[in-house]
Design an enzyme around this catalytic site. Structure first.
Site, PDB file in Angstrom:
ATOM      1  N   TYR B 177       1.247  -1.648   0.089  1.00 34.15           N
ATOM      2  CA  TYR B 177      -0.429  -0.449   0.150  1.00 34.15           C
ATOM      3  C   TYR B 177       0.917   1.279  -0.123  1.00 34.15           C
ATOM      4  O   TYR B 177       2.127   1.093   0.586  1.00 34.15           O
ATOM      5  CB  TYR B 177      -1.472   0.282   1.406  1.00 34.15           C
ATOM      6  CG  TYR B 177      -0.623   0.355   2.113  1.00 34.15           C
ATOM      7  CD1 TYR B 177       0.634  -0.199   3.194  1.00 34.15           C
ATOM      8  CD2 TYR B 177      -0.347   1.773   2.837  1.00 34.15           C
ATOM      9  CE1 TYR B 177       0.765   0.008   4.976  1.00 34.15           C
ATOM     10  CE2 TYR B 177       0.073   1.983   4.172  1.00 34.15           C
ATOM     11  CZ  TYR B 177       0.972   0.760   4.844  1.00 34.15           C
ATOM     12  OH  TYR B 177       1.563   1.558   6.614  1.00 34.15           O
ATOM     13  N   CYS B 178       0.239   2.448  -0.321  1.00 39.64           N
ATOM     14  CA  CYS B 178       0.997   3.191  -0.351  1.00 39.64           C
ATOM     15  C   CYS B 178      -0.209   5.191   0.277  1.00 39.64           C
ATOM     16  O   CYS B 178      -0.274   4.719   0.892  1.00 39.64           O
ATOM     17  CB  CYS B 178       1.587   3.626  -1.756  1.00 39.64           C
ATOM     18  SG  CYS B 178       0.642   3.645  -2.806  1.00 39.64           S
ATOM     19  N   ARG B 179       0.116   5.706  -0.880  1.00 38.59           N
ATOM     20  CA  ARG B 179      -0.695   7.438   0.185  1.00 38.59           C
ATOM     21  C   ARG B 179      -2.076   6.778  -0.142  1.00 38.59           C
ATOM     22  O   ARG B 179      -2.610   7.535   0.546  1.00 38.59           O
ATOM     23  CB  ARG B 179      -0.135   8.435  -0.484  1.00 38.59           C
ATOM     24  CG  ARG B 179       1.030   8.586  -0.134  1.00 38.59           C
ATOM     25  CD  ARG B 179       1.495   9.440  -0.917  1.00 38.59           C
ATOM     26  NE  ARG B 179       3.628   9.793  -0.460  1.00 38.59           N
ATOM     27  CZ  ARG B 179       4.463  10.229  -1.408  1.00 38.59           C
ATOM     28  NH1 ARG B 179       3.802  10.871  -2.651  1.00 38.59           N
ATOM     29  NH2 ARG B 179       6.085  11.150  -0.900  1.00 38.59           N
TER      30      ARG B 179
END
Lengths: 220, 220
Positions: B177-179
């Site tokens: 996952y990221c932002r």
DNA sequence: CAATCAATCTAACAATCATTAGATTAAGAG
DNA sequence: CTCTTAATCTAATGATTGTTAGATTGATTG
């Protein structure tokens, strides 16, 4: 950079919603439509704006897909595109109240005038209304009550309040609510009731606020 | 009509928030700042915009009290004024995705590329991560991980992923996952991992989305 | 101290927006 | 069909806004 183009496209779309809610008149329209569907005429009267301007703002909201319209005879009837739009309005108002001192102060002054019951203890309030300890009155126009209202609330529009005072029990405490914290109907109702010797307070929540808090409402 | 003046004042204040979120660049700034505090320099680089423009947009956000700044030596470090601002961003993005077909389609295309795990079954996911069945990696820069990250997630920034592949267990499924849904880091990480024979998927949530859903995060 | 770097301020431009007025469409009433 | 009412469209206005360039401030470094 191809990523830039994609990102610009994505944020641009969200900004369309932002632009739609960047005008005071459009926000007022959203709050009104959160009470139920209304014609352009009615909306213009509520805004104290002329039909042309109201129509232009409604067009902007329609292009952002926040509202939808249907024709009914000669009238165009506008409504919120979906319930989440009312939630967006509540969120925006809450963020504004939390961060902008000017708004926070204005709301506190309004709340100070008559005894106001803030958002505290809503579940408890619900229980008191259910068992009849508290009489909850919805002082909005009757069509807005018909669209959706708080549980155990009875309709008693501000315009008819004076003529229908006999419908209210003398002894019990009365809690009046309207369209939300920016609406003055409940304030006026409380002022009138207190002048006639009733124990009355204002609930600053409207149906949208109640719903945004995850509480049940009675819908048509 | 005195009521008009009061109402205009109230809606005007909320419109200040609306205006602040009516620009794509400012929305992107809010999303970046939701990951943790950053200097103007860093923000400008992420925006692919020059410092002057970035500073001007930050000023607009500051005047709407959505962000705050402090000086650290020669640097100005910006941060969200409060956590509810991240919530506002998430709400706006959700409303936009729900109502604007263009955005909905763009997001679906992004999700289609690598196998994406949408927002479904987040609690279940949490449990799988807890017991080690699933390896959750946070591919954002390490300072953003340090500010706040999902439970049971380990930091493995995209920039270092290739060199640090040996830290990942071969057999288990990897979830990156990221932002948030608009960020491409996780997509790139999944593409890289799949190319190296790992079973990897993307979680479209970021920390703000996770938090907005009422789930716990690990904060500094 | 001067030099440098980060960031902001000022001024200017084009682009966009809110508002108003006048013309137009769409439906219903006579 | 004409007349009225509701709403929108078109065009024009003044005001705001996004963006860029140049000058300036504030803090650090030599």
């Amino acid at each position: 950079m191809e990523k830039r183009i994609l990102k610009d496209l994505l944020y641009e779309q969200v900004a369309r919603i932002g632009k739609a809610v960047s005008s005071p008149k459009r926000l007022e329209l959203l709050e009104l439509l959160a009470q139920g569907e209304k014609t352009v005429e009615v909306l213009a009267a509520e805004l104290s704006a002329d039909i042309k301007l109201t129509s232009a703002h409604l067009k902007a909201l329609r292009e952002a897909r926040l509202v939808a319209a249907r024709r009914d005879g000669k009238y165009m009837v506008y409504r919120l595109a979906a319930p989440d739009v009312a939630g967006l309005w509540v969120t925006l108002r809450q963020v504004a109240a939390a961060h902008l001192a000017e708004l926070h102060l204005a709301l506190e002054q309004m709340a100070a005038a008559p005894d106001t019951l803030a958002a505290v203890g809503r579940e408890e309030l619900l229980e008191q209304a259910r068992c009849g300890e508290l009489v909850v009155i919805d002082v909005r126009p009757v069509d807005e009550y018909a669209t959706a209202h708080l549980p155990h609330a009875r309709s008693l529009p501000l315009a008819e309040l004076e003529q229908r005072l006999n419908e209210l029990p003398r002894g019990r405490e009365i809690l009046a609510y309207c369209r939300g914290p920016f609406c003055l109907f409940a304030d006026e109702a409380v002022a009138l009731l207190q002048a006639r010797g009733y124990r009355a307070r204002k609930l600053s929540d409207g149906v949208s606020e109640w719903q945004a808090a995850g509480l049940p409402v009675v819908a048509a």
